[in-house]
Motif scaffolding. Structure first.
Motif, PDB file in Angstrom:
ATOM      1  N   THR A 706       0.849  -1.195   0.000  1.00 34.09           N
ATOM      2  CA  THR A 706       0.000   0.000   0.000  1.00 34.09           C
ATOM      3  C   THR A 706       0.887   1.248   0.000  1.00 34.09           C
ATOM      4  O   THR A 706       2.119   1.163  -0.027  1.00 34.09           O
ATOM      5  N   ASN A 707       0.242   2.387   0.076  1.00 36.94           N
ATOM      6  CA  ASN A 707       0.969   3.653   0.181  1.00 36.94           C
ATOM      7  C   ASN A 707       1.367   3.993   1.603  1.00 36.94           C
ATOM      8  O   ASN A 707       2.010   5.022   1.833  1.00 36.94           O
ATOM      9  N   CYS A 708       0.970   3.198   2.546  1.00 40.80           N
ATOM     10  CA  CYS A 708       1.087   3.575   3.966  1.00 40.80           C
ATOM     11  C   CYS A 708       2.490   3.311   4.501  1.00 40.80           C
ATOM     12  O   CYS A 708       3.036   2.217   4.345  1.00 40.80           O
ATOM     13  N   PHE A 709       3.047   4.324   5.155  1.00 36.37           N
ATOM     14  CA  PHE A 709       4.293   4.174   5.895  1.00 36.37           C
ATOM     15  C   PHE A 709       3.908   3.831   7.329  1.00 36.37           C
ATOM     16  O   PHE A 709       3.285   4.643   8.017  1.00 36.37           O
ATOM     17  N   GLU A 710       4.303   2.669   7.776  1.00 37.95           N
ATOM     18  CA  GLU A 710       3.898   2.218   9.118  1.00 37.95           C
ATOM     19  C   GLU A 710       5.123   1.875   9.953  1.00 37.95           C
ATOM     20  O   GLU A 710       6.092   1.282   9.462  1.00 37.95           O
ATOM     21  N   LEU A 711       5.044   2.235  11.227  1.00 40.20           N
ATOM     22  CA  LEU A 711       6.112   1.966  12.182  1.00 40.20           C
ATOM     23  C   LEU A 711       5.547   1.180  13.359  1.00 40.20           C
ATOM     24  O   LEU A 711       4.334   1.125  13.555  1.00 40.20           O
ATOM     25  N   SER A 712       6.444   0.622  14.153  1.00 35.67           N
ATOM     26  CA  SER A 712       6.073  -0.058  15.400  1.00 35.67           C
ATOM     27  C   SER A 712       6.576   0.777  16.566  1.00 35.67           C
ATOM     28  O   SER A 712       7.766   1.102  16.638  1.00 35.67           O
ATOM     29  N   ILE A 713       5.646   1.144  17.447  1.00 44.13           N
ATOM     30  CA  ILE A 713       5.993   1.936  18.620  1.00 44.13           C
ATOM     31  C   ILE A 713       5.900   1.027  19.848  1.00 44.13           C
ATOM     32  O   ILE A 713       4.825   0.527  20.188  1.00 44.13           O
ATOM     33  N   PHE A 714       7.047   0.795  20.492  1.00 40.82           N
ATOM     34  CA  PHE A 714       7.104  -0.022  21.710  1.00 40.82           C
ATOM     35  C   PHE A 714       7.029   0.931  22.895  1.00 40.82           C
ATOM     36  O   PHE A 714       7.928   1.755  23.100  1.00 40.82           O
ATOM     37  N   LEU A 715       5.965   0.815  23.662  1.00 40.20           N
ATOM     38  CA  LEU A 715       5.589   1.843  24.630  1.00 40.20           C
ATOM     39  C   LEU A 715       6.284   1.715  25.975  1.00 40.20           C
ATOM     40  O   LEU A 715       6.324   2.679  26.730  1.00 40.20           O
ATOM     41  N   GLY A 716       6.786   0.560  26.342  1.00 42.51           N
ATOM     42  CA  GLY A 716       7.418   0.426  27.650  1.00 42.51           C
ATOM     43  C   GLY A 716       7.803  -0.996  27.955  1.00 42.51           C
ATOM     44  O   GLY A 716       7.401  -1.950  27.267  1.00 42.51           O
ATOM     45  N   CYS A 717       8.578  -1.142  29.035  1.00 41.49           N
ATOM     46  CA  CYS A 717       9.071  -2.469  29.414  1.00 41.49           C
ATOM     47  C   CYS A 717       7.951  -3.367  29.919  1.00 41.49           C
ATOM     48  O   CYS A 717       7.996  -4.581  29.728  1.00 41.49           O
ATOM     49  N   ASP A 718       6.952  -2.778  30.564  1.00 41.18           N
ATOM     50  CA  ASP A 718       5.849  -3.537  31.129  1.00 41.18           C
ATOM     51  C   ASP A 718       4.735  -3.636  30.087  1.00 41.18           C
ATOM     52  O   ASP A 718       4.111  -2.628  29.737  1.00 41.18           O
ATOM     53  N   LYS A 719       4.487  -4.845  29.610  1.00 40.73           N
ATOM     54  CA  LYS A 719       3.455  -5.016  28.581  1.00 40.73           C
ATOM     55  C   LYS A 719       2.057  -4.705  29.106  1.00 40.73           C
ATOM     56  O   LYS A 719       1.226  -4.155  28.386  1.00 40.73           O
ATOM     57  N   PHE A 720       1.808  -5.110  30.344  1.00 31.45           N
ATOM     58  CA  PHE A 720       0.469  -4.954  30.919  1.00 31.45           C
ATOM     59  C   PHE A 720       0.614  -4.201  32.243  1.00 31.45           C
ATOM     60  O   PHE A 720       0.544  -4.783  33.319  1.00 31.45           O
ATOM     61  N   PRO A 721       0.829  -2.889  32.197  1.00 30.96           N
ATOM     62  CA  PRO A 721       1.058  -2.142  33.438  1.00 30.96           C
ATOM     63  C   PRO A 721      -0.184  -2.091  34.311  1.00 30.96           C
ATOM     64  O   PRO A 721      -1.311  -2.220  33.836  1.00 30.96           O
ATOM     65  N   HIS A 722       0.052  -1.898  35.589  1.00 31.51           N
ATOM     66  CA  HIS A 722      -1.053  -1.743  36.529  1.00 31.51           C
ATOM     67  C   HIS A 722      -1.819  -0.475  36.192  1.00 31.51           C
ATOM     68  O   HIS A 722      -1.255   0.517  35.706  1.00 31.51           O
ATOM     69  N   GLU A 723      -3.133  -0.509  36.435  1.00 27.13           N
ATOM     70  CA  GLU A 723      -3.944   0.653  36.055  1.00 27.13           C
ATOM     71  C   GLU A 723      -3.550   1.914  36.816  1.00 27.13           C
ATOM     72  O   GLU A 723      -3.825   3.022  36.358  1.00 27.13           O
ATOM     73  N   SER A 724      -2.878   1.774  37.929  1.00 29.88           N
ATOM     74  CA  SER A 724      -2.401   2.952  38.648  1.00 29.88           C
ATOM     75  C   SER A 724      -1.302   3.673  37.869  1.00 29.88           C
ATOM     76  O   SER A 724      -1.015   4.851  38.143  1.00 29.88           O
ATOM     77  N   GLU A 725      -0.673   3.008  36.932  1.00 28.50           N
ATOM     78  CA  GLU A 725       0.377   3.620  36.121  1.00 28.50           C
ATOM     79  C   GLU A 725      -0.161   4.250  34.848  1.00 28.50           C
ATOM     80  O   GLU A 725       0.592   4.905  34.116  1.00 28.50           O
ATOM     81  N   LEU A 726      -1.440   4.073  34.544  1.00 30.34           N
ATOM     82  CA  LEU A 726      -1.996   4.611  33.302  1.00 30.34           C
ATOM     83  C   LEU A 726      -1.932   6.139  33.239  1.00 30.34           C
ATOM     84  O   LEU A 726      -1.641   6.691  32.164  1.00 30.34           O
ATOM     85  N   PRO A 727      -2.213   6.864  34.331  1.00 25.64           N
ATOM     86  CA  PRO A 727      -2.068   8.322  34.231  1.00 25.64           C
ATOM     87  C   PRO A 727      -0.655   8.756  33.848  1.00 25.64           C
ATOM     88  O   PRO A 727      -0.486   9.668  33.023  1.00 25.64           O
ATOM     89  N   LEU A 728       0.353   8.107  34.436  1.00 28.74           N
ATOM     90  CA  LEU A 728       1.737   8.443  34.101  1.00 28.74           C
ATOM     91  C   LEU A 728       2.037   8.120  32.644  1.00 28.74           C
ATOM     92  O   LEU A 728       2.685   8.922  31.935  1.00 28.74           O
ATOM     93  N   GLU A 729       1.590   6.972  32.177  1.00 24.06           N
ATOM     94  CA  GLU A 729       1.847   6.588  30.791  1.00 24.06           C
ATOM     95  C   GLU A 729       1.126   7.522  29.810  1.00 24.06           C
ATOM     96  O   GLU A 729       1.637   7.812  28.727  1.00 24.06           O
TER      97      GLU A 729
END
Length: 777
Positions: A706-729
């Motif tokens: 396709t015409n689409c330029f796509e990248l992979s963004i790795f967001l952090g070391c913890d794949k499934f962070p605790h919901e208390s960390e969601l505001p920080l993320e």
């Protein structure tokens, strides 16, 4: 009377133990007394023989009982202790029907005995009994029969029960048994009373102890301290020892991944020196916190099965004096892992306030290796911690399962119906819809000159942060658009944005059920059919590179919009992959990114590394006049180990940096990456083929098909962070998410018209110096 009482007791004892009474059989030699017959004629000279033969009872009846009374008492005591004095019992037992109980000569005979009863003394007794049966009182011709009768008396007394006694007969065996039963019953009662007394005492003590410690009904739940997410820094981790340089305390983080080579610098856990005797793994929280639990995991390794199976936990406020956690009775032994991958949580009954915590392994499988996470709550304080974030946006910071995600999208659509539209791009293998939200000023309609952009997440079900960030982005864009935020208004009016929070909903439900910290590194990574969606796309790289090696590009094989191989869709493609490919073909995307987890960087294509070209092939194509110098130089660099780059490598690097440098912490690589050294050069970006090459990736397919330029963004070391960390993320990623969308306008854009001014679709556009063409929408 004393004699009769003795005989009565002797009789009772003989009936109680009849077996010993059979011994009197040997008295057969009693027939020998026949020689004393002359004693009948000379009565005077036979007087000295009177003690030996008891045939003259009248002359000795009155004298002997008085003189021999002490010997009778001694005899009674001995007879009561012993069971074999049958001689005295025999006269007391009736034999014939005419026998009378009180017979005086019987007493005389017994008193006359000078010695204890023996076999020789039984003969006079037998003769005396026989004489009573004869009216003459002296032995006559019936002596032979009398001795025979005497011989049978012991057997009759042993076997025949006594009939019609004048006294009451007691069963001493039954009395003894009853007495024993009573004693046993009394012992049982005493034991039961003692047990009941101890139980009541224990209950009272336990109740008092519970009152003192005031145990809550449920253990307090606290978020992780941050070992897996690297919020706990390396200098906060300490251990008693290490097996070698690759297994330091800094490797003891939950879900830490080791290198493929176990002997490399980076092992998959903290491992202790086996020769040490005192092992511990210590975490410094840098301030007093409420510790509520520990999560342990074994070593990440393909060859070794190393994990800790039991451990103690100790606390300290100064790292010198340590207190081991007790359960009220003894040191609390926590049970750890049973395999190397599955996390196991050990919760404390009550929170423990301290600064330092130590894990003290007690038993382990294989080598002593450990990965861990600590659960702790921050104490109220007058100053803010660096990990405490007060979000500036009023959003829903929590994890959402499939139903909650659908409900959230519906609520957003109801709040902003003029700029949002919900649709699904297909269904998963289990029938769950893959929902997407379009955000645009004219939802549901492709506008000429308005580029199309996409964010996708949830390719791997256990990488939940991207899913929640896209849900937060939906809320943010809707809220800010209604609040007339000029930047958001410009984005929504100028770009058609597509957000897909979950491309693998089946696997996410599995990971969500386990929870944020209890799912291992791989749980929920694949689809229900076992596919990794990101690597499940057609391999168009090999098609392009093979055609380039043969000089078929672009005359025979195009360098863009490469068609799918024949029957490829009928091959080993996941249901979700087919839906994504169809979605890509329906919408002319020009820019996109897929959000993943497990690292903190941005990876750009090519994701697949080009295989080396043999020297023979290079020489053959070097002689071909169609191969220009640039192609030859690129092949030579590749043969020397250079990694494959796309023709738009400069643009991809810019796009990757626009996200990484807008992220608040992605370029802070001084402490290394999540699992090893920094591979980004301090920029937070890398070429995927130089890092972890994969075949058939979503990024490569999107670029070549396709015409689409796509990248992979790795967001952090913890794949499934605790919901208390969601505001920080969210604070870390919000600006980067918006900035990357704005890059869709970078570059040359416009309309291709014919001579009459009508727009032309599917027109190939080539840019000089870039061997990758694009098509108009």
């Amino acid at each position: 009377k004393a004699k009769k009482a003795a005989e009565k007791e002797a009789k009772a004892k003989k009936q109680k133990a009849p077996k010993p009474t059979k011994k009197p059989k040997p008295p057969k030699p009693t027939k020998k007394p026949k020689p004393p017959k002359p004693t009948k004629k000379p009565k005077v000279p036979k007087a000295p023989k009177a003690p030996k033969a008891t045939k003259k009872p009248k002359t000795t009846t009155t004298l002997q009982p008085d003189s021999r009374r002490p010997s009778l008492d001694e005899e009674e005591e001995r007879l009561l202790k012993e069971l074999g004095w049958d001689t005295l019992i025999r006269p007391a037992t009736p034999v014939g029907p005419g026998w009378e109980e009180p017979v005086e000569p019987d007493l005389v005979d017994i008193s006359k005995k000078p010695t204890p009863p023996t076999k020789t003394l039984r003969e006079p007794d037998a003769d005396w009994d026989a004489r009573h049966e004869v009216p003459g009182g002296h032995p006559d011709n019936n002596k032979v029969t009398t001795t025979e009768v005497i011989m049978y008396i012991p057997e009759e007394t042993a076997t025949v029960p006594f009939v019609g006694p004048w006294y009451e007969e007691y069963d001493y065996a039954d009395l003894a048994a009853k007495k024993q039963e009573e004693e046993e019953e009394r012992a049982r009662k005493e034991k039961a009373e003692k047990a009941e007394r101890l139980r009541k005492q224990w209950e009272e003590e336990e109740e008092e102890r519970l009152k003192q410690i005031s145990v809550p009904t449920k253990p307090k739940k606290c978020p992780p301290l941050g070992l897996e997410s690297h919020r706990v820094e390396d200098d906060q981790l300490l251990a008693s020892s290490q097996s070698h340089h690759g297994f330091t305390a800094q490797r003891g983080r939950l879900n830490m991944q080791g290198s493929d080579n176990d002997e490399d610098l980076y092992g998959g856990a903290w491992c202790a020196e086996p020769e040490e005797s005192n092992h511990w793994f210590q975490i410094d929280a840098r301030r007093e916190v409420e510790f509520t639990g520990v999560i342990t995991q074994g070593r990440n390794s393909e060859q070794h099965e190393d994990f800790v199976s039991s451990y103690f936990v100790a606390f300290s406020n100064d790292s010198r004096d340590w207190t081991t956690l007790h359960d009220g009775y003894a040191e609390w032994l926590f049970y750890g892992n049973v395999d190397r991958d599955t996390p196991v949580m050990g919760q404390f009954a009550t929170p423990v306030v301290a600064r330092y915590i130590r894990i003290l392994p007690q038993s382990w499988n294989g080598s002593l290796c450990l990965r861990a996470e600590i659960l702790a709550c921050q104490l109220p304080s007058s100053y803010r911690s660096e990990n405490e974030v007060t979000p500036s946006d009023d959003l829903d910071f929590r994890h959402h399962n499939y139903k909650e995600m659908r409900q959230m999208m519906k609520v957003i659509n109801e709040e902003c119906p003029n700029i949002t539209r919900i649709y699904n791009i297909g269904k998963s293998s289990q029938g769950l819809k893959m929902y997407a939200m379009e955000i645009s000023d004219n939802p549901g309609e492709h506008e000429t000159g308005e580029p199309e952009f996409r964010y996708t997440a949830g390719l791997h079900g256990n990488e939940a942060l991207g899913r929640e960030l896209l849900l937060l982005l939906m809320q943010f864009l809707c809220k800010e658009y209604n609040d007339e935020n000029p930047r958001v208004r410009r984005l929504v009016d100028g770009v058609r944005i597509h957000l897909v929070p979950s491309l693998n909903p089946d696997a996410y439900e599995l990971a969500y059920e386990m929870g944020s910290e209890m799912g291992n590194w791989a749980l929920g990574h694949w689809t229900e059919e076992g596919y990794d969606i990101f690597q499940n796309f057609p391999d168009l790289n090999s098609v392009l590179w093979g055609a380039e090696d043969r000089g078929w590009v672009p005359r025979i094989v195009p360098n863009h919009h490469i068609p799918l191989p024949e029957n490829f869709l009928n091959g080993s493609l996941a249901t979700e992959t087919k839906a994504i490919i169809s979605w890509m073909d329906r919408n002319p995307f020009v820019l996109g990114a897929n959000l993943q987890g497990g690292e903190k960087l941005v990876a750009y294509p090519f994701d697949m590394q080009r295989p080396p070209v043999s020297l023979t092939d290079s020489r053959r194509w070097r002689t071909n006049a169609e191969m220009n110098e640039e192609t030859w130089a690129r092949i030579q660099r590749q043969n020397e180990g250079a990694l494959r780059e796309t023709p738009d490598d400069a643009m991809f690097r810019w796009l990757a940096m626009s996200y990484a440098h807008s992220h608040l912490t992605m370029t802070e690589t001084y402490r290394g990456s999540c699992h090893g050294d920094d591979i980004t050069g301090g920029q937070g970006i890398t070429n995927r083929a130089s890092w972890k090459p994969v075949v058939g990736s979503m990024n490569d397919f999107s670029y070549l098909h396709t015409n689409c330029f796509e990248l992979s963004i790795f967001l952090g070391c913890d794949k499934f962070p605790h919901e208390s960390e969601l505001p920080l993320e969210w604070e870390n990623n919000r600006e980067a998410l918006l900035s990357f969308i704005e890059q869709v306008h970078r570059g040359i854009k416009g309309l291709v018209r014919d001579v009459e001014g009508s727009p032309l679709p599917n027109v190939t556009i080539s840019v000089e110096g870039i061997r990758h063409d694009v098509k108009t929408g």
